[in-house]
Design an enzyme around this catalytic site. Structure first.
Site, PDB file in Angstrom:
ATOM      1  N   HIS A  97       0.857  -1.193   0.000  1.00  0.00           N
ATOM      2  CA  HIS A  97       0.000   0.000   0.000  1.00  0.00           C
ATOM      3  C   HIS A  97       0.893   1.244   0.000  1.00  0.00           C
ATOM      4  CE1 HIS A  97      -3.751   2.233   1.660  1.00  0.00           C
ATOM      5  NE2 HIS A  97      -2.806   3.137   1.461  1.00  0.00           N
ATOM      6  N   HIS A  99       1.605   5.282  -2.282  1.00  0.00           N
ATOM      7  CA  HIS A  99       1.042   6.325  -3.164  1.00  0.00           C
ATOM      8  C   HIS A  99       2.200   6.939  -3.934  1.00  0.00           C
ATOM      9  CE1 HIS A  99      -3.035   6.435  -1.299  1.00  0.00           C
ATOM     10  NE2 HIS A  99      -2.365   5.980  -0.253  1.00  0.00           N
ATOM     11  N   LYS A 102       1.686  10.479  -5.387  1.00  0.00           N
ATOM     12  CA  LYS A 102       1.711  11.669  -4.518  1.00  0.00           C
ATOM     13  C   LYS A 102       3.121  11.964  -4.010  1.00  0.00           C
ATOM     14  CE  LYS A 102      -2.971  11.371  -2.508  1.00  0.00           C
ATOM     15  NZ  LYS A 102      -3.572  10.110  -2.932  1.00  0.00           N
ATOM     16  N   HIS A 248      -9.414   2.279   0.996  1.00  0.00           N
ATOM     17  CA  HIS A 248      -9.034   3.044   2.180  1.00  0.00           C
ATOM     18  C   HIS A 248     -10.292   3.098   3.037  1.00  0.00           C
ATOM     19  CE1 HIS A 248      -5.625   4.339  -0.197  1.00  0.00           C
ATOM     20  NE2 HIS A 248      -5.144   5.034   0.815  1.00  0.00           N
ATOM     21  N   GLU A 251     -10.134   5.926   8.015  1.00  0.00           N
ATOM     22  CA  GLU A 251      -8.868   6.556   8.397  1.00  0.00           C
ATOM     23  C   GLU A 251      -9.202   7.734   9.303  1.00  0.00           C
ATOM     24  OE1 GLU A 251      -6.289   7.459   5.124  1.00  0.00           O
ATOM     25  OE2 GLU A 251      -4.633   8.023   6.442  1.00  0.00           O
ATOM     26  N   ASP A 349       2.639   3.397   2.837  1.00  0.00           N
ATOM     27  CA  ASP A 349       1.696   4.482   2.568  1.00  0.00           C
ATOM     28  C   ASP A 349       2.419   5.655   1.899  1.00  0.00           C
ATOM     29  OD1 ASP A 349      -0.932   5.256   2.423  1.00  0.00           O
ATOM     30  OD2 ASP A 349      -1.124   5.901   4.484  1.00  0.00           O
ATOM     31  N   ASN A 350       2.290   6.859   2.412  1.00  0.00           N
ATOM     32  CA  ASN A 350       2.769   8.046   1.696  1.00  0.00           C
ATOM     33  C   ASN A 350       4.248   8.325   1.952  1.00  0.00           C
ATOM     34  OD1 ASN A 350      -0.206   8.228   2.288  1.00  0.00           O
ATOM     35  ND2 ASN A 350       0.012   9.817   0.758  1.00  0.00           N
TER      36      ASN A 350
HETATM   37 ZN   LIG Z   1      -3.094   5.171   1.550  1.00  0.00          ZN
END
Ligand SMILES: [Zn+2]
Length: 454
Positions: A97, A99, A102, A248, A251, A349-350
């Site tokens: 998972h 991104h 981004k 998602h 969250e 994640d990010n």
């Molecule tokens: Zn995410």
């Protein structure tokens, strides 16, 4: 030929592995491995570390992985032996998972302040202003280079798939996936706000683009009037096209958020669990024990997978007034999910964007922080599976996250010899082997991205 070696540091070990004749069999002795990552488990507890393991590599493949109790023979004259002196070995890690689209926009989003609201608004503004194909491609490729250097073998990225962006980001993904084949297995999942499923024209186009690219359908599932019906539409669309689903969900620390339960109910209704991954699920940890147990039970029965994003959740959740110290960790009830039999993973994640200002797609960092934030220790058990084969299972990906005899000799050789050593230092000198040879990459320089900041 058995060459007695003085104590090896990582640099010397790397040069030995790099400079040797690759046509000769390589025998790594005195390795330490988690039993759970060995395809054919060695004797003993699956959740234990096994020491004094011998790993033989022939023609770039694992030829044998076993306890080092075999006497040397005359055939050994033709092999190169290297004593690893207890170093830990893991398969290349799996990041289910992320991104990538981004990634690294933080220098362009000075208004981002670590709150979820500003993360949403600043990313939206940046996407609409700057995410052309060249911009997306450069930042995604930067992420792939970093991940590959750190020893990641497979990645799933979410792709913002709003009208206009859908047509830009997915072709970039497909091109990068082809270019990176053989180094990183790259998957993608569509990311839209759940209410955008109601935009029929766009949703149909999105389904076609995702199906063509063999991606996963998905959305951010948050409380709204249409949540149940839109989740149902996503399941129907995925089943029609044989696609995986990736959500998602929840969250937030608001216990009123119940998207995970809606998704678990749909999973049970459709019998689709082995193709569903749900990320975040933070509010699950805020529910009363009976409510949490009911939802966890549905997840287990439905067979879906859950991924926790501990670094991002710690960063965003329970952030209120800048003068107030956060009290909560923000992560989901991952241990309870695992205990109930749910396939559980952790992921990055990010990366250096408004949702998480730090990170480098280093799954060792993610696992190290997961161990601390979620207390995945004492015992460490087989939690490394959450960053290896359980993460691969969440992606529906065979051939990743385990060391298999007959498989490509891909692995990471750490300097540390036990979890308390491997998880205490950055292990920046780890050696990533691909088909038995060390990767000779370096981390990309942030300055490469300077032209993208206007
Ligand atoms: Zn995410």
């Amino acid at each position: 030929m058995i060459t007695p070696l003085p104590r090896l540091d990582q640099a010397r070990l790397r040069s030995i592995l790099r400079d040797r004749d690759p046509t000769r069999p390589l025998v790594l002795t005195n390795a330490c491995l988690p039993n759970s990552v060995i395809g054919e488990a060695l004797s003993g507890d699956r959740s234990s570390l096994v020491s004094k393991v011998i790993i033989e590599v022939v023609q770039g493949q694992f030829h044998r992985i076993e306890k080092d109790n075999t006497p040397t023979t005359s055939e050994d004259e033709a092999k190169d032996f290297v004593d690893l002196e207890g170093r830990m070995i893991l398969p290349r890690l799996v990041d289910c998972h992320t991104h990538l689209d981004k990634g690294h926009i933080l220098p362009r989003t000075p208004m981002a302040n670590g709150t979820f609201g500003t993360a949403l608004s600043t990313v939206k503004a940046d996407r609409e202003a700057s995410w052309n194909a060249d911009d997306v491609r450069q930042r995604m490729e930067f992420g792939l280079k970093s991940a590959f250097h750190h020893g990641t073998g497979a990645i799933r990225t979410h792709l913002d798939s709003h009208p206009g962006q859908l047509e830009i980001s997915w072709p970039v993904l497909e091109a990068l996936r082809n270019e990176w084949a053989g180094r990183i297995d790259l998957q993608a999942a569509a990311l839209i706000p759940i209410e955008m499923v109601g935009n029929t024209e766009h949703f149909d186009r999105l389904c076609s683009v995702v199906a063509k690219a063999d991606g996963a359908l998905g959305a951010v599932a948050y409380p709204c009037d249409s949540l149940v019906s839109h989740v149902e539409q996503l399941f129907v669309a995925a089943k029609d096209r044989g696609l995986r689903l990736d959500f998602h969900a929840d969250e937030t620390l608001d216990p009123g958020a119940r998207a995970l339960e809606v998704i678990a109910d749909a999973t049970l209704r459709h019998g689709y669990g082995d193709r569903v991954l749900v990320g975040h699920c933070c509010s699950l940890a805020q529910l009363s024990p009976p409510d949490a147990a009911r939802i966890i039970g549905k997840c287990a029965e439905g067979g879906l997978s859950v991924v926790s994003l501990p670094m991002c959740n710690l960063y965003l959740q329970d952030r209120q007034d800048p003068a107030r110290t956060p009290r909560l960790r923000g992560v989901t009830a991952l241990k309870e999910l695992a205990h109930a039999g749910v396939n559980t993973a952790v992921a990055s994640d990010n990366t250096r964007d408004p949702f998480f200002a730090y990170g480098d797609l280093d799954m060792l960092e993610t696992f190290r922080e997961a161990t601390r934030i979620l207390q995945l220790d004492h015992p460490h058990g087989d939690w490394i599976s959450a960053a290896t084969h359980r993460a691969a299972r969440a992606m529906g990906l065979a051939g990743h996250g385990r060391l298999d005899v007959g498989g490509s000799a891909d692995c990471i050789i750490f300097e540390g010899r036990a979890w308390h050593e491997v998880l205490s230092r950055p292990e920046s000198n780890r050696i990533v082997l691909k088909a038995g040879r060390p990767n000779e990459t370096t981390l990309p320089d942030y300055r490469e991205l300077d032209p993208l900041v206007k």
